[in-house]
Design an enzyme around this catalytic site. Structure first.
Site, short mmCIF file in Angstrom:
data_model
loop_
_atom_site.label_atom_id
_atom_site.label_comp_id
_atom_site.label_asym_id
_atom_site.label_seq_id
_atom_site.Cartn_x
_atom_site.Cartn_y
_atom_site.Cartn_z
N GLU A 211 39.70 45.92 48.66
CA GLU A 211 40.48 45.75 47.43
C GLU A 211 40.43 44.30 47.00
O GLU A 211 41.45 43.63 46.83
CB GLU A 211 41.92 46.21 47.65
CG GLU A 211 42.07 47.71 47.84
CD GLU A 211 43.47 48.21 47.58
OE1 GLU A 211 44.23 47.55 46.85
OE2 GLU A 211 43.81 49.28 48.11
N GLY B 70 39.03 40.80 44.74
CA GLY B 70 38.87 40.36 43.36
C GLY B 70 37.39 40.30 43.03
O GLY B 70 36.53 40.67 43.85
N TRP C 3 50.61 47.27 35.37
CA TRP C 3 49.60 48.01 36.11
C TRP C 3 48.49 48.40 35.17
O TRP C 3 48.75 48.85 34.04
CB TRP C 3 50.21 49.26 36.75
CG TRP C 3 51.24 48.96 37.78
CD1 TRP C 3 52.58 49.03 37.64
CD2 TRP C 3 51.01 48.55 39.13
NE1 TRP C 3 53.22 48.70 38.81
CE2 TRP C 3 52.26 48.40 39.74
CE3 TRP C 3 49.87 48.29 39.88
CZ2 TRP C 3 52.40 48.00 41.07
CZ3 TRP C 3 50.00 47.91 41.18
CH2 TRP C 3 51.26 47.77 41.76
N ARG D 294 44.34 54.59 51.50
CA ARG D 294 44.80 53.61 52.49
C ARG D 294 45.21 54.30 53.78
O ARG D 294 44.94 53.82 54.87
CB ARG D 294 45.98 52.80 51.93
CG ARG D 294 45.62 51.76 50.89
CD ARG D 294 46.84 50.91 50.55
NE ARG D 294 46.54 49.90 49.56
CZ ARG D 294 47.40 48.96 49.16
NH1 ARG D 294 48.63 48.94 49.68
NH2 ARG D 294 47.05 48.06 48.26
N GLU E 167 39.03 73.20 68.21
CA GLU E 167 38.71 74.45 68.87
C GLU E 167 39.79 74.86 69.88
O GLU E 167 40.08 76.04 70.04
CB GLU E 167 37.36 74.34 69.61
CG GLU E 167 36.19 74.03 68.68
CD GLU E 167 35.89 72.56 68.58
OE1 GLU E 167 34.71 72.20 68.56
OE2 GLU E 167 36.85 71.75 68.50
N GLU F 108 35.17 37.88 42.80
CA GLU F 108 34.30 37.06 43.65
C GLU F 108 33.95 37.77 44.94
O GLU F 108 32.79 37.83 45.34
CB GLU F 108 34.99 35.72 43.95
CG GLU F 108 35.15 34.79 42.75
CD GLU F 108 33.83 34.16 42.32
OE1 GLU F 108 32.94 34.00 43.18
OE2 GLU F 108 33.70 33.84 41.13
N ASN G 103 34.22 40.98 45.62
CA ASN G 103 33.47 42.20 45.34
C ASN G 103 31.98 41.92 45.17
O ASN G 103 31.13 42.66 45.68
CB ASN G 103 34.02 42.90 44.09
CG ASN G 103 35.35 43.57 44.33
OD1 ASN G 103 35.78 43.74 45.48
ND2 ASN G 103 36.04 43.93 43.27
N PHE G 104 31.66 40.83 44.45
CA PHE G 104 30.25 40.48 44.28
C PHE G 104 29.61 40.11 45.61
O PHE G 104 28.52 40.57 45.94
CB PHE G 104 30.07 39.32 43.29
CG PHE G 104 28.64 38.88 43.17
CD1 PHE G 104 27.72 39.65 42.48
CD2 PHE G 104 28.20 37.72 43.80
CE1 PHE G 104 26.38 39.26 42.39
CE2 PHE G 104 26.87 37.33 43.73
CZ PHE G 104 25.95 38.10 43.02
N SER G 105 30.32 39.30 46.41
CA SER G 105 29.78 38.90 47.71
C SER G 105 29.53 40.11 48.60
O SER G 105 28.51 40.19 49.29
CB SER G 105 30.75 37.93 48.41
OG SER G 105 30.87 36.73 47.69
#
Length: 371
Positions: free
Chosen positions: A301, A303, A176, A190, A58, A305, A307-309
């Site tokens: 980001e 892996g 990739w 990021r 403003e 394991e 990501n599941f946790s």
């Protein structure tokens, strides 16, 4: 049929929201805010919150408008503040300028504001309209809303996989999976978030820098590394390039105290958390500690394991899944979410408000976790 006034309100608010996005990566943990001043159908002032601690949107718009602000309308993507923080209250500046009408996309969820800005304006005879493109405004400030109301970071899980759900070949090759446009998109994310979180497995396997690489530079997020036993190598790229960003390492009791002192002397912050049921870093505890550090948003980001946790612990708010038009196959090829998994479908994590769009040759699926 929509009235002309409502159509115009949406038109100018879209401009304010577009302006707000210019502050991405520079204002955290403050919100993204844009403002547009209109007098007799003409835009006479525009502004956005440019950097943390700096003037609000403003203020920039009022300065540009000058005397033309008197009797004008101002469109603001977030309720003008009414308290003294790092800058004076914007609501008072609006009153002083002689603005006659304030159109607001969304009320400020900050308990310090929470309708007080609107109340101040109305008490002084200014007409206030709210809820114009409210959902769009909430979307661009979803990180701020979570952080300011719960004092813990908004967590965005990002993964990239092939059409058959693989993140790497069975030999571990992953560069990739997605195309160049998707990778550029990730670097923009990021730049917009304060933290990026990975597990020690990713550090050991890929030795990443975790920096932001954009044509104009960009801000590299704070690297948050989950390393229960503090087994990180002092020769890791992320350690040897400390000038690129701040680093936080989360571990549990029983770590190497000598290495801990070396890391602390390098300027790395060590956060010790309780152990979860799998003797790993307690993610919920860690989120509270990171909130205390002023970290409003985290790009996860990890892996399979991690990501599941993260999903299983309930810390993840949103998912971005890039799907590449490739087929890898292989029973041993890695997938985005692994760990123990759920035993019955009723226990599966549910994603809501999903939408898809193309990013170059890839497909981006975006959605939110039920909390």
């Amino acid at each position: 049929m929509e009235s002309q006034e409502k159509t115009l309100n949406k038109h100018y608010m879209k401009i304010a929201l577009k302006l707000a996005l210019k502050g991405q990566g520079n204002v955290n943990p403050n919100p993204l805010v844009g403002a547009v001043i209109v007098n007799d159908g003409n835009i006479v002032g525009q502004g956005y919150h440019k950097f943390y601690g700096g003037p609000h949107a403003e203020v920039y718009a009022l300065k540009e408008a000058g005397e033309m602000a008197k009797g004008a309308d101002i469109y603001v993507s977030l309720e003008p503040c009414s308290h003294y923080g790092k800058t004076p209250p914007c609501a008072e500046a609006i009153l002083k300028a002689g603005i006659k009408k304030v159109i607001i996309a969304m009320k400020d969820p900050n308990p310090l504001v929470a309708g007080r800005g609107i109340e101040l304006l109305q008490k002084n005879g200014v007409e206030v309209v709210t809820g114009i493109l409210e959902e769009e405004a909430k979307k661009i400030n979803e990180v701020f809303i979570k952080y300011i109301t719960k004092k813990i970071p908004f967590v965005l899980l990002k993964t990239a996989m092939t059409l058959d759900g693989k993140i790497a070949t069975q030999t571990g090759e992953s560069k990739w999976i997605t195309g160049e446009e998707s990778r550029k998109y990730v670097h923009k994310i990021r730049n917009s978030l304060m933290g990026i979180m990975v597990g020690i497995g990713t550090i050991k396997k890929d030795d990443p820098l975790l920096t932001t690489r954009l044509p104009g530079g960009g801000r590299s997020p704070i690297a948050i590394i989950l390393d229960s036993k503090l087994s990180i190598s002092l020769e890791s790229k992320i350690i040897t390039t400390l000038d690129k960003r701040k680093i936080i390492i989360a571990c549990t009791e029983g770590f190497d105290t000598e290495k801990s002192e070396i890391l602390k002397n390098k300027g790395i912050k060590i956060i010790i958390t309780p152990k979860d049921k799998d003797n790993r870093v307690d993610l919920k505890y860690l989120m509270r500690e990171l909130g205390k550090e002023g970290i409003d948003g985290i790009l996860l980001e990890g892996g399979g394991e991690l990501n599941f946790s993260a999903v299983n612990s309930g810390i993840v708010d949103k998912i971005l899944c890039f799907v590449a038009p490739k087929i890898i196959g292989g029973a041993l090829s890695k997938t985005p979410v692994e760990g123990k998994g759920v035993e019955i479908l009723k226990g599966a994590a549910l994603i809501k408000n999903m939408n898809c769009k193309n990013i170059g040759e890839d497909l981006l699926i975006e959605g939110y976790f039920n909390s």
